[in-house]
Design an enzyme around this catalytic site. Sequence first.
Site, PDB file in Angstrom:
ATOM      1  N   ARG B  39       0.827  -1.217   0.000  1.00 44.05           N
ATOM      2  CA  ARG B  39       0.000   0.000   0.000  1.00 44.05           C
ATOM      3  C   ARG B  39       0.860   1.266   0.000  1.00 44.05           C
ATOM      4  O   ARG B  39       0.475   2.296  -0.559  1.00 44.05           O
ATOM      5  CB  ARG B  39      -0.944  -0.025   1.213  1.00 44.05           C
ATOM      6  N   ILE B  65      -7.289   7.400  -0.904  1.00 42.09           N
ATOM      7  CA  ILE B  65      -7.136   5.959  -1.028  1.00 42.09           C
ATOM      8  C   ILE B  65      -8.022   5.384   0.069  1.00 42.09           C
ATOM      9  O   ILE B  65      -7.990   5.848   1.213  1.00 42.09           O
ATOM     10  CB  ILE B  65      -5.651   5.542  -0.886  1.00 42.09           C
ATOM     11  N   SER B  66      -8.875   4.403  -0.270  1.00 47.29           N
ATOM     12  CA  SER B  66      -9.880   3.916   0.690  1.00 47.29           C
ATOM     13  C   SER B  66      -9.225   3.249   1.883  1.00 47.29           C
ATOM     14  O   SER B  66      -8.082   2.794   1.825  1.00 47.29           O
ATOM     15  CB  SER B  66     -10.802   2.910   0.023  1.00 47.29           C
ATOM     16  N   GLN B  67     -10.003   3.146   2.928  1.00 54.08           N
ATOM     17  CA  GLN B  67      -9.581   2.423   4.117  1.00 54.08           C
ATOM     18  C   GLN B  67      -9.378   0.948   3.735  1.00 54.08           C
ATOM     19  O   GLN B  67     -10.203   0.386   3.013  1.00 54.08           O
ATOM     20  CB  GLN B  67     -10.687   2.543   5.168  1.00 54.08           C
TER      21      GLN B  67
END
Lengths: 801, 216
Positions: B39, B65-67
């Site tokens: 990530r 950026i999503s969880q």
Amino acid sequence: MTVPRPPFIAIGLLSACVLAYEVLLTRLFSIMLWHHFAYMIISAAMLGYGASGTALTLLKEKIAPHFGRVYVTAAMALAFLMPVAFMLAQQVPFNPLELLWDKTQLAKLLAVYLLMMLPFFCGGLSIGLVFWYFGREAGRVYACDILGAGAGSLGVIGVLFLVPPHMVLVILTALALLAAAIATIELKLQPKWLMGVFFGLALLVAVALPGAWLQVHPSVYKDLSQTLNITGTRVIEERFSPLGQITVVESSRIPFRHAPGMSLNATDEPPPQLGVFVDGDGPAVLTRFDGKLAPLAYLDQLTSALPYHLLERPHVLVLGAGAGSDVLQALYHRAREIDAVELDRNIIDLVRQRFHDFAGDLYTQPGVQVHAAEARGFVNTSQERYDLIQVALLDSFGIASAGLYGLSESYLYTVEALQTYLSRLTPGGILAVTRWLSLPPRDALKLFATAVSALERDGVPNPAARLVMIRGWKTVTLLVKNSDFTPQEIAAIKQFSRARSFDLAYYPGMRADEANRYNLLQQPYFFEGATALLSPQRQAFLDRYKFYIEPATDDRPHFFRFFKWNAAAELFTLRAQGGMPLLDWSYPLLVATLLQAFAASVLLILAPLAVSRCRRTLPSAQVALYFLAIGLAFMFMEIAFIQKFVLFLAHPLYAVATVLCAFLVFAAAGSWLAGRWQEAGSRHVALAVMVLGALALLYLAILPGLFQALIHLPDATKIIISVVLIAPLAVCMGIPFPTGMMRLAGTAQDTIPWAWAINGCASVVGAVLATLLAIHLGFSVVILLAVLIYGLACAALRGFA
Amino acid sequence: MLRQNMVEEVLADVAAAAPCSGSATLRPDVIVAMKKVERHRFLPAWMAVLAYLNRPLPIGHGQTISQPLIVALMTDLLQLKEGDKVLEIGTGSGYQAAVLAEIVKSVYSIEIIEPLGKEAAERLKSLGYGNVEVRLGDGYYGWPETAPFDAIIVTAAASHVPPPLLKQLKPGGRMVIPLGAHFMTQYLMLVEKQTDGSVTSRQIVPVSFVPLTGGH
């Protein structure tokens, strides 16, 4: 240096600048972030005032020989800091959406708060100096101060109609410099060329300061910023007014295709659209219309289309028409007549003038009438009867789902509002309200509970027979009929929903197995909730429900407040596990601001205690209590009465301007009176408090009825009536402060800065506390509390000398 | 190690949310993919230290950026198979595409913000994700040349589900859409296209929170 008389003109002008700046900041912050930062700005302003009192306490002996120069310097600093503090605040990377993810955001919020305090500190310093230095003339100084403040708060709203908000900042800077120049004349300051310098600077700023430096930079997470990131988008029109900054965006490569919550079964695509953003939020869309109805078929695929399947060619009232989507929907369904109500004239003008070709002269189509008015006010005054009243989906999904509205008042969705709408329906007419879907359900169930209350208050024996609710995957539509739904209508509702894969959430006689078929939830929450709200166990359900979904009323118009402490604690522990978005953070932020304001205020009052030489001038407990009480009570009264008049004046902005200005101007008149009576202070204060208490109680009793009876009158008449109603109250409220000041001037002049600081701090807390109390107890209770606190002040004054 | 911890945290969250989301754990291939994709490579360098926190992060251009929890849940909901072809609307940083690419044969991703799309395409290429193709532009009409898809994921905000995308979904295919504001995914919508072409949707709150006190 001997100074003949107080700088009356300069103080009025500075006071006007400070108040105008305060109002302006709420606009600037709405554009930059979101509108609920208004109370933070009021609090920052009051903190600045309070801090200036403390500074005076500490420094007065040093300042005394240089009074004039310090005064003018403070005025100049105000001029400098008004734009600079805002520019710096814009540089702080504060993002409220990250508040609960990122601890540093709290520090950034504090930085913004402290930055915004600075100009008010300078403003407060200059005004406080004059009070201290000319204590015996406090009545007249206060009158000028408040007269200026009234003019500033009203004037800035007028100016905001003429120039964009960042240019108002330029004007205020120039005005503050002008005040400095005038002060040099009034105070006969040497050298004389100083006056020329200030005049020159004022002129230079007004003419040459590039407005571009002060442009507002909206958060990158606002809808408009997001849209403008897309290649091929461009701003094609901008309009401004105190109601909001409107931006029209064209997207040439990737069209806007706004069809909120369109059925998954639909195959239609919306025609070309322009995006219309208000303060960077949205978009609402202006849809191309060429007179042909076929391209509008997508509008039949929304949950809000349901009532058109129950009514034959209805006469429709659209509340919150915006750029016209709901009017198009009514046209598509061949409504007989359409009345569209939109608050902002600029938006109507865009549809009618600037984009009339694109919009196909939508607002001048046969049968379509558009009214520039506030929705509640329009319905209250309208004598028409409608077959259908549509309350449009006004806010954007992102904002609604991010809990950004938690604290804002809305008179559109209260019990009394629904009662008014229902009273304007023809027999068999329908009220339709559409909201965004939130999960677990919040808006929809609160709306349902509000409708049940409205029907009950109207004496409807069986509200259950008059309610229908359906939901899609993104929107919920509630229908309230002013007679029972017939079996044919229920069949049509089922047919409409089945064809679009919308779920039935409630209809009279609905079975549990009919719920939750197409858009599956873990539980049929909506059906269960609606059923519980119609059952004798309603209160138990409301209590057990983890979100606050009690009906909103005109006295507690916080429709978007869903916050409950218990649930918040649970969600906070689940914040990393996906609980964050359900946590309505605007409410804890209000509490945090209150605590922050309280802490800052205590520090400001107590800090000087640590400085030994100030111990000598410490005010007595009575003096402290007196100025604390009148500060709190004034703020409570002002904020609560602004809210009480919002409905009558049919526009929050008119209410703020009229009520604030009336309060300030007539309080100034009260001060002037107090100045004339300076011999017998405490008796007059007691009398004033008695009169204002009686008036406040009387108003609480008679205002709702009076407003209802007079609401049909023209705006100008209503404004005059409002001023007449507020005047005696405000005159009474203007008496205690200068009376107390004059008492001190006679007995203990050195404690005046103390009194000033305590009063300022009480206002810091009062502004936020009034909002918090109103959310829980309603505005009426806030007024009652104010009366009680004034009573306490009276008692304190007796032991003053 | 950090990644391992992050995935364990995500798994614990998924298990905790099971009463509301309906699944107690993630599919093994999703776990493997989450453990594998780096990530931190999808974030601006100065933010890399935060990469393995279970939280959404800003990536510039007003995007996020999503969880990781949401990425894992969305990927899981798609019930992917090795040979699947997946369409993604809203490439963003490319992280979600990389997670998908670890599981399926090919990923087609469309990004509306040009600089973001270019960066993501280069990043995915340099990280060796040869099975991801990124295109810039309008996602509304999907990717007709390679349609139909076994699964579609729409991470870009839209007022409605574009009908052309539903058309490009294979019968029996699944589509996932997160709803909410930036940093705040309120619920996930799963659209299932039945073999007869009809569609149903499920709304999933990704947290163990029942709205009534006293449980369900």
